[in-house]
Design a protein around this motif. Structure first.
Motif, short mmCIF file in Angstrom:
data_model
loop_
_atom_site.label_atom_id
_atom_site.label_comp_id
_atom_site.label_asym_id
_atom_site.label_seq_id
_atom_site.Cartn_x
_atom_site.Cartn_y
_atom_site.Cartn_z
N THR A 79 0.82 -1.22 0.00
CA THR A 79 0.00 0.00 0.00
C THR A 79 0.85 1.26 0.00
OG1 THR A 79 -0.18 -0.09 2.41
CG2 THR A 79 -1.96 -1.11 1.12
N GLU A 87 -0.98 -4.71 3.12
CA GLU A 87 -2.16 -5.33 3.70
C GLU A 87 -2.34 -6.69 3.07
OE1 GLU A 87 -5.31 -2.67 2.62
OE2 GLU A 87 -4.74 -1.19 4.12
N ALA A 123 -0.78 -5.10 7.64
CA ALA A 123 -2.05 -5.05 8.36
C ALA A 123 -3.08 -5.95 7.69
CB ALA A 123 -2.58 -3.61 8.40
N ALA A 124 -4.09 -6.31 8.45
CA ALA A 124 -5.24 -7.06 7.93
C ALA A 124 -6.45 -6.66 8.75
CB ALA A 124 -5.00 -8.55 8.03
N THR A 125 -7.61 -6.75 8.15
CA THR A 125 -8.84 -6.46 8.88
C THR A 125 -9.79 -7.63 8.75
OG1 THR A 125 -9.98 -5.43 7.00
CG2 THR A 125 -8.64 -3.97 8.41
N LEU A 163 -8.91 -4.05 13.18
CA LEU A 163 -7.61 -3.86 12.56
C LEU A 163 -6.55 -4.63 13.34
CD1 LEU A 163 -5.65 -2.44 10.57
CD2 LEU A 163 -5.58 -0.53 12.21
N ALA A 165 -2.26 -5.88 12.99
CA ALA A 165 -1.04 -5.61 12.23
C ALA A 165 0.16 -6.27 12.89
CB ALA A 165 -0.80 -4.09 12.13
#
Length: 168
Positions: A79, A87, A123-125, A163, A165
């Motif tokens: 990103t 991400e 990161a990941a959601t 969120l 990370a």
């Protein structure tokens, strides 16, 4: 794009012959319940597989293969190159749930992000109601950082995201 291997999985580029396997999970309402895409039509799945064969710069998209069958996908997206951020996300067929395969695929892509893509932060959601995905992120070593209020508009409703990370 290269392949990644784990104890039980092969993460590889998508191929035109993957359409049937991808459509089996991408058209399943339960698999895409918390996603901002799907359930896919066959045409949408065909377009995804065609696009996945030649992803945009900074996108690393892998078919998740288990015992010779495609059971899902995992994607790493750079990103921000300057700040070395990315991400990732994943989707697996219901037949692959509850066996640690998502955790194995996520861990492989996280290692790829740090070791080969040169990222510092990933990161990941996930949807707050998606307890399985939350467990995957925690077992993979990501830390919960907060709740993103009304983050995605999915099927006519605003949905929060949690969120998570990790840093190198």
């Amino acid at each position: 794009m290269s392949e990644l291997t784990t104890a039980r999985l092969l993460l590889r580029p998508f191929e035109p012959g993957d359409v049937t396997a991808v459509h089996a999970y991408a058209s399943d309402p339960e698999v895409v319940r918390y996603m901002d895409w799907g359930p896919n039509t066959l045409a949408e799945t065909e377009a995804f597989v065609a696009d996945a064969a030649d992803p945009a710069e900074g996108v690393h998209l892998f078919a998740v293969e288990h015992e010779g069958h495609v059971v899902g996908a995992v994607e790493l997206r750079v990103t921000n190159h300057i700040h070395a951020r990315g991400e990732f996300g994943y989707a697996l067929a219901r037949s692959a749930w509850g066996r640690g395969l998502a955790t194995e695929a996520a861990a492989a892509v996280l290692a790829f992000a740090f070791d080969r893509a040169g990222l510092h932060r990933v990161a990941a959601t996930c949807d707050p109601a998606n307890t399985g995905s939350r467990r995957v992120l925690e077992k993979t070593g990501l830390t919960y950082e907060g709740r993103l209020k009304d983050y995605l508009h999915i099927r006519g409703q605003w949905r929060d995201r949690l969120l998570y990370a990790a840093t190198r």
